[in-house]
Design an enzyme around this catalytic site. Structure first.
Site, short mmCIF file in Angstrom:
data_model
loop_
_atom_site.label_atom_id
_atom_site.label_comp_id
_atom_site.label_asym_id
_atom_site.label_seq_id
_atom_site.Cartn_x
_atom_site.Cartn_y
_atom_site.Cartn_z
N SER A 1 0.85 -1.18 0.00
CA SER A 1 0.00 0.00 0.00
C SER A 1 0.89 1.24 0.00
O SER A 1 2.03 1.19 -0.46
CB SER A 1 -0.95 -0.04 1.21
OG SER A 1 -1.83 1.06 1.20
N TYR B 1 -5.39 7.23 -7.30
CA TYR B 1 -4.29 6.40 -6.79
C TYR B 1 -4.47 6.15 -5.30
O TYR B 1 -4.32 5.02 -4.82
CB TYR B 1 -2.95 7.10 -7.06
CG TYR B 1 -1.76 6.39 -6.45
CD1 TYR B 1 -1.32 5.18 -6.95
CD2 TYR B 1 -1.08 6.94 -5.36
CE1 TYR B 1 -0.23 4.51 -6.39
CE2 TYR B 1 0.01 6.29 -4.80
CZ TYR B 1 0.43 5.08 -5.32
OH TYR B 1 1.49 4.42 -4.76
N LYS C 1 -4.83 2.60 -3.13
CA LYS C 1 -3.92 2.23 -2.04
C LYS C 1 -4.70 2.01 -0.73
O LYS C 1 -4.32 1.15 0.08
CB LYS C 1 -2.85 3.28 -1.86
CG LYS C 1 -1.87 3.40 -3.02
CD LYS C 1 -0.96 2.17 -3.13
CE LYS C 1 -1.31 1.19 -4.17
NZ LYS C 1 -0.37 0.05 -4.24
#
Length: 299
Positions: free
Chosen positions: A153, A184, A188
């Protein structure tokens, strides 16, 4: 373990008998992690990626350190569920078991676009492709006496939309202000939450997430001047070698020294801070159910 005290040569244990699969091993910290593992006697190193020429370079680098280490490349485009399914099928017929699956591959800050299956491209690649690979490889993992899944992550998860994940628009490009970074960050956050849910639901398989920190890979080097300036002004940008350390820790840490479902910063430091969406169990549960529904036809 503070980064200054982490020494991969000493702190990664002997990996004799271990079969390890890393996604995104053709470049960046994925390739560097494979090269670092070469001297630790793994039974078999495997990796995925899209670039066969780069894969050959990774294999050569591993064999330069340890000519006897078995290492195998499997072409895979994580943005395509068909490609992931095909790769998983090949792995299922190749391997006797799988000890460690390190979900490292990813893309970052791309313009609005869709995956071949019609999902927002970063979410498709960073989360959904990995989720399908994990699901299809669970039978191999369960044949291991000590299976683990590690999802890479990022602290960028903090920049996800306030709701956490915009489920209703995941089948659109999700064009929005600061969209490439928010998309993005959303992906994550999904990595972090999915690792937590996987630990809770895939009993017997240790699952957790890590961040390597901000690393001077091509993602940073090839960014725009503005993006690069933001990266350097707001973070300590690490070398590629340093970027491997938290991944190497995740591979080698003893089962009793890590908490399933947790999120770890470099190196091996449990990170519990974050946003409301990170702490909201309903977001994690919805992510799991949404993912199960989207992947059902591929199982």
């Amino acid at each position: 373990m503070p980064a200054a005290k982490f020494d991969p040569a000493k702190d990664v244990p002997d990996l004799t008998g271990k079969i390890i699969l890393i996604t995104g091993g053709t470049a960046g910290i994925g390739a560097a992690t494979l090269i670092a593992l070469a001297s630790h006697n793994a039974s078999h190193l495997l990796f995925t990626g899209r670039n066969a020429a780069a894969a050959a370079s990774t294999i050569s680098s591993v064999h330069a350190i340890s000519p006897s280490t078995p290492i195998t490349f499997f072409p895979c485009d994580l943005s395509s569920l068909s490609s992931v399914s095909s790769t998983a099928s090949s792995l299922l017929t190749t391997l006797p078991h799988l000890d460690i699956l390190l979900c490292n591959a990813g893309i970052m800050a791309l313009p609005p676009s869709l995956s071949p299956d019609g999902y927002e491209i970063q979410f498709a690649t960073n989360h959904l492709g990995h989720a399908l690979l994990i699901k299809k490889l669970l039978p191999l993992l369960r044949k291991s006496p000590d299976p683990r899944v590690v999802l890479v992550s990022s602290e960028a998860f903090r920049g996800a939309p306030a709701e956490g994940i915009l489920f209703d628009t995941l089948k659109t490009p999700q064009d929005m202000p600061l969209g490439r970074f928010r998309r993005y960050a959303q992906s994550k956050l999904a990595n972090l939450l999915y690792a937590r849910e996987l630990e809770r639901r895939a009993l017997g398989v240790l699952s957790f997430s890590v961040t390597p920190g901000v690393v001077n890979t091509a993602m940073v080097r090839e960014a725009s001047l503005l993006d690069k300036a933001v990266a350097y002004l707001t973070n300590r940008v690490q070398s590629v070698e340093e970027g491997t350390w938290n991944l190497l820790w995740a591979v080698g840490v003893g089962r009793n020294e890590v908490e399933g479902g947790a999120f770890y910063g470099p190196v091996g430091v449990k990170n519990e801070t974050g946003t409301r969406a990170r702490r909201d169990e309903s977001v994690a549960e919805r992510l799991w159910e949404w993912t199960e529904g989207e992947l059902e036809r591929w199982m």
